[in-house]
Design a protein around this motif. Structure first.
Motif, mmCIF file in Angstrom:
data_model
loop_
_atom_site.group_PDB
_atom_site.id
_atom_site.type_symbol
_atom_site.label_atom_id
_atom_site.label_comp_id
_atom_site.label_asym_id
_atom_site.label_seq_id
_atom_site.Cartn_x
_atom_site.Cartn_y
_atom_site.Cartn_z
ATOM 1 N N TYR A 87 0.831 -1.214 0.000
ATOM 2 C CA TYR A 87 0.000 0.000 0.000
ATOM 3 C C TYR A 87 0.860 1.256 0.000
ATOM 4 C CZ TYR A 87 -3.665 3.316 1.330
ATOM 5 O OH TYR A 87 -4.534 4.379 1.351
ATOM 6 N N ASP A 88 1.913 1.254 0.786
ATOM 7 C CA ASP A 88 2.773 2.444 0.860
ATOM 8 C C ASP A 88 3.439 2.760 -0.469
ATOM 9 O OD1 ASP A 88 2.091 2.765 3.501
ATOM 10 O OD2 ASP A 88 3.916 1.818 4.300
ATOM 11 N N ASP A 89 3.601 1.737 -1.304
ATOM 12 C CA ASP A 89 4.249 1.952 -2.602
ATOM 13 C C ASP A 89 3.327 2.644 -3.603
ATOM 14 O OD1 ASP A 89 6.532 0.683 -1.670
ATOM 15 O OD2 ASP A 89 5.837 -1.288 -2.315
ATOM 16 N N LEU A 90 2.069 2.821 -3.252
ATOM 17 C CA LEU A 90 1.120 3.480 -4.146
ATOM 18 C C LEU A 90 1.141 4.995 -4.017
ATOM 19 C CD1 LEU A 90 -1.944 1.097 -3.576
ATOM 20 C CD2 LEU A 90 -0.358 1.059 -5.514
ATOM 21 N N PHE A 91 1.733 5.512 -2.927
ATOM 22 C CA PHE A 91 1.728 6.951 -2.679
ATOM 23 C C PHE A 91 2.695 7.674 -3.608
ATOM 24 C CE2 PHE A 91 -0.221 5.700 1.321
ATOM 25 C CZ PHE A 91 -1.120 6.737 1.553
ATOM 26 N N PRO A 92 2.273 8.814 -4.160
ATOM 27 C CA PRO A 92 3.178 9.613 -4.993
ATOM 28 C C PRO A 92 4.362 10.118 -4.181
ATOM 29 C CG PRO A 92 0.890 10.334 -5.231
ATOM 30 C CD PRO A 92 0.925 9.392 -4.076
ATOM 31 N N GLY A 152 -11.250 12.090 5.301
ATOM 32 C CA GLY A 152 -10.293 12.496 6.313
ATOM 33 C C GLY A 152 -8.970 11.764 6.273
ATOM 34 N N HIS A 153 -8.742 10.914 5.258
ATOM 35 C CA HIS A 153 -7.508 10.141 5.150
ATOM 36 C C HIS A 153 -6.775 10.519 3.858
ATOM 37 C CE1 HIS A 153 -8.563 7.267 8.411
ATOM 38 N NE2 HIS A 153 -9.812 7.480 7.986
ATOM 39 N N PRO A 154 -5.468 10.748 3.944
ATOM 40 C CA PRO A 154 -4.714 10.951 2.697
ATOM 41 C C PRO A 154 -4.558 9.609 1.986
ATOM 42 C CG PRO A 154 -3.219 10.966 4.576
ATOM 43 C CD PRO A 154 -4.613 10.874 5.143
ATOM 44 N N VAL A 155 -4.922 9.567 0.710
ATOM 45 C CA VAL A 155 -4.845 8.316 -0.045
ATOM 46 C C VAL A 155 -4.212 8.578 -1.400
ATOM 47 C CG1 VAL A 155 -6.854 7.282 1.082
ATOM 48 C CG2 VAL A 155 -7.158 8.654 -0.979
ATOM 49 N N PRO A 156 -3.587 7.557 -1.999
ATOM 50 C CA PRO A 156 -3.058 7.699 -3.361
ATOM 51 C C PRO A 156 -4.199 7.891 -4.346
ATOM 52 C CG PRO A 156 -2.162 5.757 -2.256
ATOM 53 C CD PRO A 156 -3.293 6.238 -1.418
ATOM 54 N N PRO A 157 -3.954 8.511 -5.494
ATOM 55 C CA PRO A 157 -5.025 8.703 -6.495
ATOM 56 C C PRO A 157 -5.723 7.414 -6.896
ATOM 57 C CG PRO A 157 -3.115 10.039 -7.052
ATOM 58 C CD PRO A 157 -2.714 9.191 -5.889
ATOM 59 N N ILE A 158 -4.970 6.320 -7.055
ATOM 60 C CA ILE A 158 -5.577 5.067 -7.493
ATOM 61 C C ILE A 158 -6.543 4.525 -6.443
ATOM 62 C CG2 ILE A 158 -3.682 3.639 -6.591
ATOM 63 C CD1 ILE A 158 -5.619 3.012 -9.856
ATOM 64 N N VAL A 159 -6.238 4.711 -5.152
ATOM 65 C CA VAL A 159 -7.123 4.252 -4.083
ATOM 66 C C VAL A 159 -8.352 5.149 -3.989
ATOM 67 C CG1 VAL A 159 -7.309 3.846 -1.594
ATOM 68 C CG2 VAL A 159 -5.227 3.187 -2.815
ATOM 69 N N ALA A 160 -8.155 6.453 -4.166
ATOM 70 C CA ALA A 160 -9.293 7.376 -4.160
ATOM 71 C C ALA A 160 -10.269 7.034 -5.276
ATOM 72 C CB ALA A 160 -8.794 8.817 -4.302
ATOM 73 N N ALA A 161 -9.738 6.724 -6.452
ATOM 74 C CA ALA A 161 -10.598 6.354 -7.580
ATOM 75 C C ALA A 161 -11.326 5.049 -7.289
ATOM 76 C CB ALA A 161 -9.765 6.234 -8.839
ATOM 77 N N LEU A 162 -10.638 4.094 -6.697
ATOM 78 C CA LEU A 162 -11.234 2.793 -6.403
ATOM 79 C C LEU A 162 -12.375 2.927 -5.401
ATOM 80 C CD1 LEU A 162 -11.273 -0.325 -6.403
ATOM 81 C CD2 LEU A 162 -9.505 -0.239 -4.623
ATOM 82 N N ILE A 163 -12.123 3.591 -4.269
ATOM 83 C CA ILE A 163 -13.148 3.710 -3.230
ATOM 84 C C ILE A 163 -14.344 4.502 -3.737
ATOM 85 C CG2 ILE A 163 -13.625 4.693 -0.958
ATOM 86 C CD1 ILE A 163 -10.746 4.042 -0.173
ATOM 87 N N SER A 164 -14.086 5.593 -4.432
ATOM 88 C CA SER A 164 -15.180 6.441 -4.929
ATOM 89 C C SER A 164 -16.074 5.685 -5.888
ATOM 90 C CB SER A 164 -14.606 7.682 -5.617
ATOM 91 O OG SER A 164 -13.817 8.445 -4.731
ATOM 92 N N THR A 165 -15.499 4.792 -6.671
ATOM 93 C CA THR A 165 -16.261 4.096 -7.709
ATOM 94 C C THR A 165 -16.922 2.818 -7.201
ATOM 95 O OG1 THR A 165 -14.690 4.939 -9.336
ATOM 96 C CG2 THR A 165 -16.110 3.133 -10.040
ATOM 97 N N GLU A 166 -16.206 2.050 -6.413
ATOM 98 C CA GLU A 166 -16.670 0.714 -6.062
ATOM 99 C C GLU A 166 -17.288 0.588 -4.677
ATOM 100 O OE1 GLU A 166 -16.788 -1.749 -8.112
ATOM 101 O OE2 GLU A 166 -15.725 -0.786 -9.761
ATOM 102 N N ASP A 167 -16.944 1.486 -3.741
ATOM 103 C CA ASP A 167 -17.379 1.260 -2.359
ATOM 104 C C ASP A 167 -17.223 2.562 -1.565
ATOM 105 O OD1 ASP A 167 -18.062 0.222 0.070
ATOM 106 O OD2 ASP A 167 -16.496 -1.307 0.137
ATOM 107 N N ALA A 168 -18.182 3.462 -1.718
ATOM 108 C CA ALA A 168 -18.067 4.792 -1.103
ATOM 109 C C ALA A 168 -18.012 4.720 0.421
ATOM 110 C CB ALA A 168 -19.235 5.680 -1.544
ATOM 111 N N CYS A 195 -1.197 13.613 -3.236
ATOM 112 C CA CYS A 195 -2.142 12.731 -2.559
ATOM 113 C C CYS A 195 -3.524 13.377 -2.532
ATOM 114 C CB CYS A 195 -1.671 12.454 -1.131
ATOM 115 S SG CYS A 195 -0.191 11.426 -1.050
ATOM 116 N N ILE A 196 -4.542 12.571 -2.276
ATOM 117 C CA ILE A 196 -5.923 13.028 -2.232
ATOM 118 C C ILE A 196 -6.482 12.722 -0.840
ATOM 119 C CG2 ILE A 196 -8.247 12.628 -3.131
ATOM 120 C CD1 ILE A 196 -6.981 12.065 -5.847
ATOM 121 N N THR A 197 -7.209 13.665 -0.279
ATOM 122 C CA THR A 197 -7.844 13.450 1.015
ATOM 123 C C THR A 197 -9.264 12.949 0.796
ATOM 124 O OG1 THR A 197 -6.533 15.195 2.042
ATOM 125 C CG2 THR A 197 -8.526 14.511 3.193
ATOM 126 N N LEU A 198 -9.544 11.790 1.370
ATOM 127 C CA LEU A 198 -10.860 11.168 1.227
ATOM 128 C C LEU A 198 -11.293 10.647 2.591
ATOM 129 C CD1 LEU A 198 -13.091 10.302 -0.790
ATOM 130 C CD2 LEU A 198 -11.861 8.145 -1.053
#
Length: 790
Positions: free
Chosen positions: A71-76, A87-103, A82-85
């Motif tokens: 997971y740590d290897d995904l961070f820019p 209240g958590h800083p997340v990599p762009p790929i994780v932000a896209a995943l959560i927003s699309t598949e499991d809000a 990074c993107i805050t989602l």
């Protein structure tokens, strides 16, 4: 009162039934459930990655092109990306995943109850299929790690029952995953397991395939595209269906805005951007070090040799010895995992760390390409146009045999034969023109020709091989087995063997110094030499060009610098025992069979570039021969060291003998047949030794080069020995430039630990030879005499 009672029944009975079903499912009543151990170590087909010594991925072996990242290897690298989602800083790929598949990913424990209620009402009761299946990321991960039973049943009831049971199992597995892993680990596992299309499994392979990036380098729109493509890799493929891919990517970006990961302004600007790919699908045929990767695959998967694979008993015995004593040979069969099964390089996600230097490998491939494209192939094409003869010195029957064999070994023939097509029909198809791609050194070319003509075209393509290694460690630094692995699978660096010609002569002279007590200054008459053979006949080698054999006395080094056959024969005559010379050469590092006859002194034996470079490294390593090594360590999928390798070494000759030979090999470069290396490649004043070699009729051209920290060798020839240059095909003309170009690039790089100022190590007790000979430089320079005759 009764109405309330039935209402409670209506609510709690289904809930109770679901709970009972979940308990029974967890107990395994409806089929086996994954254990906690399996959850801790989920099995999946992980690609084995091959690393260069400088940390570059050279390629991979895979059934599914999948590699894991943490997971740590995904961070820019830049935290601002990074993107805050939630209240958590997340990599762009994780932000896209959560927003699309499991809000509500961070707010549930594997099962999202509101989503299930929504699906139950809208999808089941109201028949609204647009609401999706309500699966969480964790449930989807459970399905990916432990796939459903996909056997189809005719009965609708049976299909529905299996689907319900599968859902129950996924819920239980999802709860177990949530118990065993953090949310971050679950997100990373999901991204590592899903398919992205184009044979890319896992986010690391997908980022490399579509954008030639690592996951942490992905920007928001690239991350959105990859998350979008997971839903249907073919339908949303940016390569096959770019319009669908763009629409799907923009939908993901819009959902990221809805979840608060992006602002509306960011959404609008990102949606306006096109999809920009750097598409590099992974293939065993493409990329860097293709021949090396295939050699590594064959070596690690090798079975113990059997006699029928070899032409003579000597080569069979040497192959058995290599298999038994070198741990990398047959490594997958010799070693076992903790569960007792052998390692599988296609599925076990190993990390193989090699000795190849990625920049040296690049320089080697460029050097081969340049020489073949600009000099060798144009010369061969011009010769063919002028003579209309491809297979030289052959009869019509021999030419037909060569062509017939090539047809039967072709992929087209084998595929048609497998389909049950008759031989007559197959052969007839080889005479019919069709569209195809053919190889040229200027790039792949689309054309229309008969398959038979395409075989002749590729027979005309000249081949080359090159190897470089560090003589001090035995580490192979660069390896080129041919011009293009897609079209020419046969590896001429290690697999193929050809007559070595005059490149054998340094070993003959080493025998003279080490066993016969000679020195570079030993006087030798320039006269024809005849040696009586075992059958009583006299053997007298001829020279390759018209040179005088007038009886003048020259020092021994003169004969090596000019590659004179009579000087090598003179040494053999003094040695008296060809078998002793053959044994000596084997000890220097050449393992191939050497026929113990006087003619071995002019290179009638066969070897390959890999072996020759290994043997020549003995001179630069103070007389110690290191067996070549190309793998340093192997790690498992978790990064645990499971094997390490060190080279085996043996004393071959004394350090004074080795240095004496280095001085003689330097004469070949400064005053002899390899003098072009100095003036044509800017290597004046650099300590270099070398030896050119050419077999009969210019069939094989060789050049071996020894530098203090690098030993290199090149071979040039045709696939068939009857395909060769009629003139100007000597080693000093066609093979030497490959080494020279490579060496110049390495020196110019300046960061590879190899420098023009490197010096050979002179032994403390080394005598200084002063042959008191006249300056013969002018006489020696420019001679291309090289070829052997017998």
């Amino acid at each position: 009162m009764k109405s309330y009672k039935w209402l409670w029944y209506a609510v709690f009975v289904p809930v109770g039934l679901v709970l009972v079903m979940l308990l029974l499912t967890a107990a395994g009543l409806f089929g086996r459930m994954p254990s906690f151990e399996e959850l801790e170590n989920p099995k999946s087909n992980l690609a084995t990655e091959i690393y260069s010594e400088d940390g570059k991925v050279l390629g991979s072996f895979f059934v599914q092109n999948r590699s894991y990242v943490q997971y740590d290897d995904l961070f820019p690298a830049d935290s601002l990306d990074c993107i805050t989602l939630d209240g958590h800083p997340v990599p762009p790929i994780v932000a896209a995943l959560i927003s699309t598949e499991d809000a509500r990913f961070r707010n549930h424990s594997g099962i999202d109850i509101p989503s299930l209620v929504r699906v139950g009402v809208k999808t089941v009761l109201l028949r609204d299929g647009s609401q999706g299946g309500g699966s969480t990321i964790t449930q989807q991960l459970a399905k990916n790690l432990f796939p459903r039973d996909t056997v189809r049943n005719r009965s609708k009831v049976a299909r529905t029952s299996k689907l319900v049971l599968a859902k129950f199992k996924e819920w239980i597995t999802a709860l177990k995953l949530e118990y065993n892993y953090t949310k971050e680990e679950i997100a990373a596992m999901y991204l590592n397991t899903v398919e992205y299309g184009s044979n890319a499994y896992g986010i690391k392979s997908a980022a490399l395939t579509f954008f030639n990036k690592s996951p942490e380098e992905l920007n928001v729109q690239e991350a959105a595209m990859l998350v979008g493509v997971v839903n249907a890799p073919t339908r949303y493929s940016p390569v096959r269906n770019p319009k669908n891919a763009l629409a799907r990517r923009n939908l993901v970006i819009s959902r990221m805005a809805e979840s608060g990961a992006l602002t509306r302004a960011q959404r609008d600007s990102l949606c306006a951007l096109p999809i920009t790919l750097n598409y590099k699908p992974v293939s065993h045929n493409d990329g860097q070090a293709t021949y090396f990767r295939e050699m590594l695959r064959l070596v690690m998967n090798a079975e113990r040799p059997v006699p029928r694979q070899f032409y003579n008993e000597w080569d069979y015995e040497q192959a058995c010895r290599e298999y038994d004593e070198n741990p990398i040979y047959g490594w997958c069969h010799k070693n076992r995992k903790a569960d007792g099964t052998p390692y599988n390089i296609y599925r076990d996600g190993l990390k193989i760390y090699t000795t190849i230097n990625s920049r040296m490998q690049q320089y080697a491939e460029l050097a081969v390409q340049k020489q073949m494209e600009t000099a060798i192939q144009p010369q061969m094409d011009a010769q063919y146009r002028a003579t209309k003869v491809l297979f030289r010195e052959t009869t019509q029957q021999e030419r037909e045999r060569i062509l017939s064999q090539a047809i039967r070994q072709s992929d087209r023939y084998r595929e048609m034969k497998h389909e049950g097509i008759s031989v007559a029909e197959i052969l007839a198809s080889f005479e019919k023109p069709c569209s195809m791609k053919v190889f040229t050194y200027k790039g792949e070319r689309d054309t229309v020709m008969t398959p038979r003509d395409s075989i002749l075209h590729h027979k005309r393509i000249m081949r080359a091989a090159f190897v470089a290694l560090d003589p001090r460690s035995g580490y192979v630094k660069a390896y080129v087995g041919g011009p293009n692995f897609r079209y020419f699978k046969y590896d001429m660096a290690k697999q193929g063997k050809r007559q070595i010609g005059s490149t054998v002569k340094p070993f003959i002279y080493t025998f003279a110094v080490d066993h016969l007590g000679m020195s570079p200054c030993t006087p030798v008459p320039n006269l024809p030499v005849s040696i009586e053979t075992a059958n009583g006949t006299a053997w007298t080698p001829r020279e390759a060009s018209r040179v005088e054999q007038n009886g003048e006395i020259h020092p021994l080094y003169w004969g090596l610098a000019l590659s004179r056959n009579n000087y090598s024969a003179w040494i053999m005559k003094q040695a008296k025992q060809p078998q002793a010379v053959a044994d000596f050469i084997h000890n220097m590092g050449i393992r191939s069979y050497i026929d113990p006859v006087p003619a071995l002194c002019v290179g009638t034996s066969e070897s390959n570039v890999f072996e020759m470079v290994s043997a020549f490294s003995t001179f630069a390593n103070e007389g110690v021969h290191n067996d070549p090594i190309f793998v340093t360590r192997i790690e498992d999928r978790q990064g645990n060291l499971i094997a390490s390798f060190i080279p085996q070494s043996q004393d071959a000759v004394s350090e004074t003998t080795a240095y004496t030979m280095l001085t003689m090999l330097q004469k070949v470069v400064t005053n002899g047949t390899a003098n072009r290396l100095r003036y044509a490649f800017g290597l004046e004043g650099v300590e270099l030794g070398g030896k050119t070699g050419t077999s009969q009729k210019n069939r094989d051209a060789w050049f071996m080069c020894v530098a203090p920290k690098l030993v290199m060798g090149a071979w040039v020839g045709g696939e068939d020995q009857s395909v060769h240059l009629a003139s100007r095909g000597e080693g000093g003309v066609v093979a030497l430039p490959i080494v020279g170009d490579f060496l110049r690039r390495v020196y110019d790089d300046g960061t590879l630990g190899v420098s023009r100022s490197d010096l050979f190590t002179r032994p403390a007790n080394m005598p200084r030879y002063d042959c008191n000979a006249v300056d013969e430089t002018e006489e020696m320079i420019g001679l291309e005499e090289d070829e052997f005759f017998d």
